[in-house]
Design a protein around this motif. Structure first.
Motif, mmCIF file in Angstrom:
data_model
loop_
_atom_site.group_PDB
_atom_site.id
_atom_site.type_symbol
_atom_site.label_atom_id
_atom_site.label_comp_id
_atom_site.label_asym_id
_atom_site.label_seq_id
_atom_site.Cartn_x
_atom_site.Cartn_y
_atom_site.Cartn_z
ATOM 1 N N SER A 94 46.374 45.381 39.905
ATOM 2 C CA SER A 94 46.212 45.761 38.500
ATOM 3 C C SER A 94 47.141 46.912 38.125
ATOM 4 C CB SER A 94 44.762 46.147 38.243
ATOM 5 O OG SER A 94 44.563 46.532 36.909
ATOM 6 N N VAL A 146 38.870 36.812 42.098
ATOM 7 C CA VAL A 146 37.805 37.810 41.965
ATOM 8 C C VAL A 146 36.453 37.190 42.300
ATOM 9 C CG1 VAL A 146 36.730 39.495 40.421
ATOM 10 C CG2 VAL A 146 39.153 38.944 40.157
ATOM 11 N N ILE A 158 39.486 46.954 39.226
ATOM 12 C CA ILE A 158 40.604 46.365 38.480
ATOM 13 C C ILE A 158 41.080 47.291 37.367
ATOM 14 C CG2 ILE A 158 41.268 44.444 36.972
ATOM 15 C CD1 ILE A 158 39.212 42.730 38.560
ATOM 16 N N ILE A 211 42.851 39.385 34.160
ATOM 17 C CA ILE A 211 42.128 38.624 35.193
ATOM 18 C C ILE A 211 42.427 37.140 35.037
ATOM 19 C CG2 ILE A 211 39.870 38.073 36.149
ATOM 20 C CD1 ILE A 211 38.851 40.727 35.030
#
Length: 643
Positions: free
Chosen positions: A17, A26, A121, A181
């Motif tokens: 990130s 994730v 993140i 994401i």
């Protein structure tokens, strides 16, 4: 404690990130790192809400490592469904009520694991202007930023978002999440989490917007949503900033030049006195005239008179600023946010401050679908001040202010609070008077004229009474520790708290207030309650310590340090034996809200175990746990099997 494998995966999300790459897998990390779930449970069980029931009455009580397996199976097969939260209402200071959503414990656990991954993140990418619900940051870091960096602010622009947590747009939030994401299953989990609905008065209601206040994941989702506002204002700050420093004040320069000329005159006279001769102005070049007693006295008188003139000029200089605070070529825009509470500081004109109010209003309306409350939004003169995080923030009007020294000096000693001169440009934090009055009334200490007793504490011991009153008063005082006059300001409140304590103990022991005061007095204004080897002194404003506030950066080292720590509960579970009977069967964790909830009149053996170890949890086998809830747990097991 997480395994090195799990820590590596979490730090990988963080690094990815930070490098502005989309993170993947994730959801797979959620499924593969079972120790992440145990870490989430350890954190949740410490909260008071761990035993608060949701719609299905499930709580942290009875949790075991085996309880994680069916959750992981449901997530893996896509059959996991979030239950609607139970909606309750809590009172606000203005008399209104705030809706609060209470999920069941299983949903809390899923939310906490999701929150931990989202934190890895996003935390490294959040703005330094944001302080709410972030590790290493709090109200004091936000206030310290204002006090330290906002000097010279002319106008405050205060904002209040109307029902922020209830009006977060789900579609916009999902789009923001998808920017960073790249994991369809994780995004779908977040969407189902937000649209689970709520139950109020036994009636189900769907949720089309907002994140429920009370949800474990709500704070970080709220920060992710408003991070767009942080980025927008950061761009405006760069565009608005103009000039390296303010233009010098001509009036100040004139006085400074006078001091310079007078100082030259004084130095010339001192040289003559040292040499014993002088040159007559307009005389023959090189002619030296010896100093006689009359001339020496005249020169000494001139020096003394000139020094008094310098002192008078300096006193005038202290009354005027050294720079022009209305310099049109010097502009600054400052910003700070704590959750949905944020404020702008403008060094410029009122028109420019009003323009930024409208810019932010349009951005919130058009980009984030949020509306501002007109009652609490507006432009305030910095001398009038604004209310931020329950502090009054305003431009200082004192001749001298006290500033906290930062760091240490060259000898390694901590810098002290030192007075500094100001001409009305420094920012001062003050304790609002209405907050002091509200505290007095809320805790039953002050009824308008006299302090009164607290009848709800009469069943407690004297040591518990002083602990309770100290906790309330010290919490209030320490929150306002950043105000420079906090000790003086709250000293009168201390007397009310002290009188309330005297009255409470006097009612309990059937004594007079004077007798109670004499019993506990240990010196001038010092009162100590003693019980056995325990001594508790009454909290006074002099005990307030100014907190060292630093907005710590979130990095890989901190992630590893935090997740490498094994909690005391994890160690007890890893032993694999019941703490009551010694059995090595299937284990569960029994919870209580607080140690004071244990029956004080007639304690059972299991209660004695928890009280002796000062623990709110007890690791039990299933048989002991069931017997405990049925009230049939015998006392002999502990003596027979536990050391």
């Amino acid at each position: 404690m997480l395994s090195q494998r799990s820590i590596k995966k979490i730090t990988g999300l963080h690094k990815c990130s930070l490098n502005n790459h989309k993170v993947r897998n994730v959801f797979q990390i959620m499924l593969s790192c079972s120790d992440l779930w145990m870490q989430a449970y350890v954190k949740l069980q410490k909260n008071k809400g761990a035993l608060t029931k949701g719609v299905d009455s499930s709580t942290a009580d009875g949790f075991s490592e085996e309880a994680i397996k069916p959750i992981l199976h449901e997530l893996r097969t896509g059959s996991y469904r979030f239950k609607p939260v139970k909606r309750v209402y809590i009172p606000k200071r203005n008399g209104k009520k705030r809706p609060l959503g209470i999920p069941n414990f299983k949903d809390k656990l899923v939310q906490e694991v999701s929150r931990m991954l989202l934190e890895a993140i996003y935390e490294g990418t959040f703005s330094n202007y944001s302080h709410g619900f972030r590790p290493g940051r709090a109200c004091h870091t936000a206030l310290e930023q204002v006090e330290t960096n906002w000097n010279g602010t002319s106008w405050f622009v205060e904002f209040d978002i109307k029902g922020y947590f209830d009006n977060i747009n789900h579609e916009i939030l999902v789009n923001i999440l998808e920017e960073r994401i790249d994991d369809r299953r994780f995004i779908k989990l977040i969407k189902s989490m937000m649209s689970a609905g709520y139950v109020e008065d036994w009636k189900y209601n769907r949720t089309y917007s907002g994140t429920p206040q009370g949800g474990v994941i709500s704070p970080i989702l709220a920060n992710i949503y408003l991070d767009k506002l942080d980025q927008f204002i950061h761009g405006e700050i760069k565009e608005f900033t103009r000039g390296e420093e303010r233009r010098k004040n001509p009036d100040h320069n004139v006085l400074q030049k006078k001091i310079y000329n007078i100082s030259k005159y004084i130095n010339r006279r001192k040289v003559y006195l040292d040499q014993g001769w002088y040159k007559k102005v307009g005389g023959i070049a090189g002619t030296k005239i010896p100093l006689d007693a009359q001339k020496r006295e005249e020169f000494e008188s001139d020096i003394k008179r000139s020094l008094e003139g310098i002192k008078e000029i300096k006193s005038k200089m202290h009354l005027i600023p050294s720079v022009q605070h209305d310099d049109p070529n010097f502009k600054r825009l400052r910003y700070v946010r704590y959750a949905d509470d944020f404020v702008l500081g403008v060094t410029g004109s009122k028109q420019e401050a009003t323009e930024y109010l409208e810019k932010v209003r349009r951005f919130l309306r058009d980009k984030l679908k949020l509306e501002l409350s007109e009652e609490k939004t507006g432009v305030r003169n910095s001398r009038e001040g604004t209310r931020f995080l329950n502090y009054n923030v305003l431009k200082s009007s004192n001749k001298r202010v006290t500033r906290r020294g930062e760091g240490t000096d060259k000898n390694g000693h901590k810098r002290r609070r030192v007075p500094m001169r100001t001409t009305g440009v420094s920012i001062r934090l003050e304790i609002p008077d209405d907050r002091i009055i509200e505290f007095s009334k809320r805790y039953g200490i002050y009824n308008g004229l006299f302090a009164w007793a607290k009848p709800e504490l009469l069943q407690h011991t004297e040591i518990e009474i002083i602990h309770s009153i100290n906790a309330e008063f010290s919490g209030f005082c320490n929150y306002y520790a950043l105000a420079p006059n906090v000790r003086v300001k709250l000293n009168k409140l201390r007397r009310l708290v002290e009188r309330s304590w005297f009255k409470t103990v006097a009612d309990k022991l059937q004594l007079s207030e004077t007798q109670v005061a004499k019993r506990y007095k240990r010196g001038q204004g010092v009162y100590v309650v003693k019980s056995g080897n325990i001594e508790v002194e009454q909290f006074r404003p002099k005990h307030i310590k100014v907190p060292e506030v630093t907005a710590e950066s979130y990095n890989v080292d901190k992630i590893r340090k935090f997740y490498s720590f094994r909690s005391e509960l994890e160690k007890r579970l890893n032993k694999g034996s019941c703490e009551y009977c010694g059995s090595r069967d299937f284990l569960e964790v029994h919870h209580i809200r607080a140690l004071k909830d244990l029956d004080k009149r007639k304690k059972r053996q299991w209660q004695n175990v928890m009280a002796a170890k000062r623990r709110k949890t007890l690791v039990l086998c299933v048989r002991c746990h069931d017997d405990l809830h049925r009230g049939t747990l015998p006392d002999f097991r502990y003596q027979a099997h536990v050391e």
